[in-house]
Write a protein that holds these residues in place. Structure first.
Motif, PDB file in Angstrom:
ATOM      1  N   SER A   1      -2.993  11.285  15.568  1.00  9.21           N
ATOM      2  CA  SER A   1      -3.916  11.315  16.707  1.00  9.21           C
ATOM      3  C   SER A   1      -4.638   9.987  16.899  1.00  9.21           C
ATOM      4  O   SER A   1      -5.243   9.757  17.941  1.00  9.21           O
ATOM      5  N   SER A   2      -4.591   9.118  15.884  1.00  6.61           N
ATOM      6  CA  SER A   2      -5.133   7.770  16.015  1.00  6.61           C
ATOM      7  C   SER A   2      -4.372   6.846  15.071  1.00  6.61           C
ATOM      8  O   SER A   2      -3.580   7.313  14.248  1.00  6.61           O
ATOM      9  N   CYS A   3      -4.626   5.547  15.195  1.00  6.27           N
ATOM     10  CA  CYS A   3      -3.802   4.586  14.466  1.00  6.27           C
ATOM     11  C   CYS A   3      -4.647   3.385  14.051  1.00  6.27           C
ATOM     12  O   CYS A   3      -5.558   2.973  14.784  1.00  6.27           O
ATOM     13  N   VAL A   4      -4.338   2.846  12.863  1.00  2.00           N
ATOM     14  CA  VAL A   4      -4.965   1.622  12.355  1.00  2.00           C
ATOM     15  C   VAL A   4      -3.847   0.652  12.000  1.00  2.00           C
ATOM     16  O   VAL A   4      -2.944   0.998  11.236  1.00  2.00           O
ATOM     17  N   TRP A   5      -3.909  -0.554  12.558  1.00  4.27           N
ATOM     18  CA  TRP A   5      -2.868  -1.567  12.342  1.00  4.27           C
ATOM     19  C   TRP A   5      -3.454  -2.727  11.553  1.00  4.27           C
ATOM     20  O   TRP A   5      -4.436  -3.344  11.972  1.00  4.27           O
ATOM     21  N   LEU A   6      -2.854  -2.994  10.372  1.00  5.00           N
ATOM     22  CA  LEU A   6      -3.258  -4.118   9.541  1.00  5.00           C
ATOM     23  C   LEU A   6      -2.187  -5.207   9.580  1.00  5.00           C
ATOM     24  O   LEU A   6      -0.997  -4.901   9.596  1.00  5.00           O
ATOM     25  N   ARG A   7      -2.638  -6.450   9.555  1.00  6.75           N
ATOM     26  CA  ARG A   7      -1.715  -7.585   9.486  1.00  6.75           C
ATOM     27  C   ARG A   7      -2.365  -8.685   8.660  1.00  6.75           C
ATOM     28  O   ARG A   7      -3.453  -9.142   8.983  1.00  6.75           O
ATOM     29  N   GLY A   8      -1.682  -9.062   7.569  1.00  8.34           N
ATOM     30  CA  GLY A   8      -2.208 -10.110   6.715  1.00  8.34           C
ATOM     31  C   GLY A   8      -3.566  -9.786   6.125  1.00  8.34           C
ATOM     32  O   GLY A   8      -4.392 -10.679   5.924  1.00  8.34           O
ATOM     33  N   GLY A   9      -3.820  -8.485   5.855  1.00  3.27           N
ATOM     34  CA  GLY A   9      -5.087  -8.071   5.271  1.00  3.27           C
ATOM     35  C   GLY A   9      -6.221  -7.911   6.248  1.00  3.27           C
ATOM     36  O   GLY A   9      -7.347  -7.603   5.846  1.00  3.27           O
ATOM     37  N   GLN A  10      -5.957  -8.088   7.535  1.00  2.85           N
ATOM     38  CA  GLN A  10      -7.010  -7.985   8.538  1.00  2.85           C
ATOM     39  C   GLN A  10      -6.673  -6.906   9.560  1.00  2.85           C
ATOM     40  O   GLN A  10      -5.501  -6.587   9.800  1.00  2.85           O
ATOM     41  N   LEU A  11      -7.718  -6.331  10.150  1.00  4.03           N
ATOM     42  CA  LEU A  11      -7.544  -5.292  11.157  1.00  4.03           C
ATOM     43  C   LEU A  11      -7.139  -5.925  12.483  1.00  4.03           C
ATOM     44  O   LEU A  11      -7.839  -6.803  12.998  1.00  4.03           O
ATOM     45  N   VAL A  12      -6.003  -5.483  13.018  1.00  9.47           N
ATOM     46  CA  VAL A  12      -5.525  -5.990  14.313  1.00  9.47           C
ATOM     47  C   VAL A  12      -5.954  -5.065  15.438  1.00  9.47           C
ATOM     48  O   VAL A  12      -6.446  -5.504  16.476  1.00  9.47           O
ATOM     49  N   ALA A  13      -5.761  -3.754  15.241  1.00  8.96           N
ATOM     50  CA  ALA A  13      -6.093  -2.791  16.289  1.00  8.96           C
ATOM     51  C   ALA A  13      -6.340  -1.430  15.659  1.00  8.96           C
ATOM     52  O   ALA A  13      -5.816  -1.115  14.589  1.00  8.96           O
ATOM     53  N   GLN A  14      -7.142  -0.623  16.342  1.00 15.20           N
ATOM     54  CA  GLN A  14      -7.373   0.757  15.943  1.00 15.20           C
ATOM     55  C   GLN A  14      -7.738   1.555  17.179  1.00 15.20           C
ATOM     56  O   GLN A  14      -8.158   0.990  18.188  1.00 15.20           O
ATOM     57  N   GLY A  15      -7.546   2.860  17.124  1.00 17.42           N
ATOM     58  CA  GLY A  15      -7.907   3.691  18.256  1.00 17.42           C
ATOM     59  C   GLY A  15      -6.981   4.873  18.421  1.00 17.42           C
ATOM     60  O   GLY A  15      -6.049   5.092  17.644  1.00 17.42           O
ATOM     61  N   LYS A  16      -7.237   5.655  19.465  1.00 16.79           N
ATOM     62  CA  LYS A  16      -6.471   6.875  19.722  1.00 16.79           C
ATOM     63  C   LYS A  16      -5.246   6.646  20.596  1.00 16.79           C
ATOM     64  O   LYS A  16      -4.439   7.550  20.773  1.00 16.79           O
ATOM     65  N   ASN A  17      -5.106   5.440  21.156  1.00 17.45           N
ATOM     66  CA  ASN A  17      -3.920   5.141  21.964  1.00 17.45           C
ATOM     67  C   ASN A  17      -2.785   4.725  21.029  1.00 17.45           C
ATOM     68  O   ASN A  17      -2.416   3.555  20.923  1.00 17.45           O
ATOM     69  N   VAL A  18      -2.235   5.726  20.330  1.00 13.86           N
ATOM     70  CA  VAL A  18      -1.239   5.459  19.290  1.00 13.86           C
ATOM     71  C   VAL A  18      -0.011   4.771  19.869  1.00 13.86           C
ATOM     72  O   VAL A  18       0.515   3.823  19.293  1.00 13.86           O
ATOM     73  N   ARG A  19       0.452   5.246  21.019  1.00 11.70           N
ATOM     74  CA  ARG A  19       1.669   4.685  21.611  1.00 11.70           C
ATOM     75  C   ARG A  19       1.513   3.201  21.909  1.00 11.70           C
ATOM     76  O   ARG A  19       2.404   2.407  21.626  1.00 11.70           O
ATOM     77  N   GLU A  20       0.383   2.806  22.461  1.00  9.43           N
ATOM     78  CA  GLU A  20       0.173   1.399  22.819  1.00  9.43           C
ATOM     79  C   GLU A  20       0.077   0.527  21.564  1.00  9.43           C
ATOM     80  O   GLU A  20       0.627  -0.577  21.520  1.00  9.43           O
TER      81      GLU A  20
END
Length: 428
Positions: free
Chosen positions: A227-246
């Motif tokens: 229902s939500s998503c957290v994206w990590l890259r190189g140890g840092q937060l890139v994106a988070q939120g409920k728009n999982v598809r995007e």
């Protein structure tokens, strides 16, 4: 006005630092050795090498959410899971967990090869935090889920890897914490069992109202159950939120090898008397150049631009589509319609577009070769040879159904209508 409920997981400006080449031993001898190395490094003007596995990461998880944690290998996902599981402590920042936590970081941890499946259920259940009464109450359900009832009294050292994984996940899936952390469970077992695991994860969240933090490299699974998503890259937060598809779309685009989606005739090659080719490219559903992977549920448009030098009704312009193995999937040209519907290509600038419909081609990499000829008279650009070509990729969007969490078999992946009748209407 009532206050908003507190998140069940709060990660506030969390960082985790490791010192490369250092092992966390705590003996007096090791501490003396480290002190001496620091003195020697300071004398030589060098500094110990620090590695930041996580850097200033913050996010909240609400009660009952299924949160997908994504990122390439080395992004910091495993470190974050270890912090949330209290296996290690952050170097800075705070983590607040408002509920009991169970972690499924490695399927089968706590199994003993000499013990039977029955005995390992009790052993592994205890390792994962279940009481003896809980294990007794859920024993039959665990065995039924694992589908290895005939072998439950056989030592697990004689199990196949698939049987081992089935039993291990069956035990872990029947835990009852408020927060369940799951790492890559859908990468084990056969396809049917992976679907069963996916269904169990969905059931845990929907019907038990438990919070799940789900880590996977399977983006279709992330889209299906989270229902939500957290994206990590190189140890840092890139994106988070409920728009999982995007978020998933952007992650796939970021990770993909970018192959050239446009061919430009900069050298004025393919000279002929009928059509001067300028550009061939593909665009996404929004009309932007397709520099990222497209989804199966969105159309892709092929664009061919040039100039008609001599009008001829037999001038045929199109393309051939090949899959990643080099097999031709189909040809398509401007003369596919009945002759009465052909559009006469008059002299001057010309732009032809053709749309590959949504829900048509499968996941994978594709090559598009230009087709240009005078029908039954002469080839100008023949597919499969030295013809100008471009590449694009399809990833995700295979179906809204949980039955398809991975690439479908075959070259195409359409969603076709079904008429289902039951009861007295079945044969009406």
């Amino acid at each position: 006005m009532s206050a908003l409920p507190e998140p069940i997981i709060s990660v506030n400006h969390v960082s985790k630092r490791y010192q490369l080449g250092k092992i966390g031993m705590t003996s007096f001898r090791d501490e003396i050795q480290r002190w001496w190395e620091r003195r020697r490094s300071a004398r030589n003007g060098t500094k110990p090498t620090d590695f930041w596995a996580l850097r200033d990461v913050s996010f909240d998880v609400a009660h009952g959410e299924v949160v997908g944690l994504i990122g390439r290998n080395g992004a910091g996902k495993s470190t974050m899971l270890k912090l949330l599981s209290r296996i290690t402590e952050p170097s800075s920042g705070e983590i607040h967990l408002r509920g009991r936590v169970a972690s499924l970081l490695e399927v089968g941890t706590g199994f003993h090869p000499e013990l039977s499946g029955r005995e390992n259920i009790f052993l592994n259940g205890a390792v994962l935090g279940m009481t003896k009464a809980e294990i007794h109450r859920k024993f039959d359900e665990i065995v039924e889920f694992s589908e290895i009832g005939k072998f439950i009294d056989t030592p697990v050292k004689r199990y196949s890897s698939g049987m081992y994984v089935r039993l291990a996940f069956a035990v872990a899936a029947h835990l009852e914490p408020e927060i369940l952390i799951i790492d890559e469970v859908l990468s084990v077992g056969d396809v049917a069992f992976q679907r069963k695991c996916l269904g169990k994860v969905q059931d845990i969240s929907r019907h038990s109202n438990r919070t799940v933090l789900f880590v996977s490299h399977n983006m279709n699974a992330i889209e299906t159950i989270c229902s939500s998503c957290v994206w990590l890259r190189g140890g840092q937060l890139v994106a988070q939120g409920k728009n999982v598809r995007e978020i998933v779309r952007n992650y796939i685009a970021d990770q993909s090898q970018r192959r050239e989606p446009m061919w430009t005739n900069s050298g004025k090659s393919w000279h002929n008397d009928w059509f001067q080719l300028h550009r061939v490219y593909v665009t996404d559903s929004r009309g932007a150049l397709l520099t990222h992977p497209a989804r199966n549920d969105e159309p892709v448009t092929v664009v061919i631009e040039g100039e008609v030098l001599k009008s001829d009704p037999s001038l045929q312009i199109g393309y051939a589509l090949y899959n990643g193995d080099g097999d031709v999937l189909y040809w398509s040209t401007n003369l596919d319609q009945p002759e009465a519907e052909w559009v006469q290509l008059e002299r001057g600038p010309c732009r032809l577009t053709s749309t590959i419909p949504a829900r048509f081609v499968n996941e994978g990499e594709y090559r598009l070769d230009l087709l240009l000829r005078l029908y039954r008279r002469a080839w100008i650009c023949e597919p499969g040879g030295r013809s100008p070509n471009i590449h694009f990729e399809i990833r995700g969007g295979l179906s809204e159904s949980p039955c398809w969490i991975e690439r479908r078999p075959g070259c195409v992946a359409p969603i076709l209508p079904w008429d289902v009748r039951t009861g007295v209407e079945a044969f009406a």
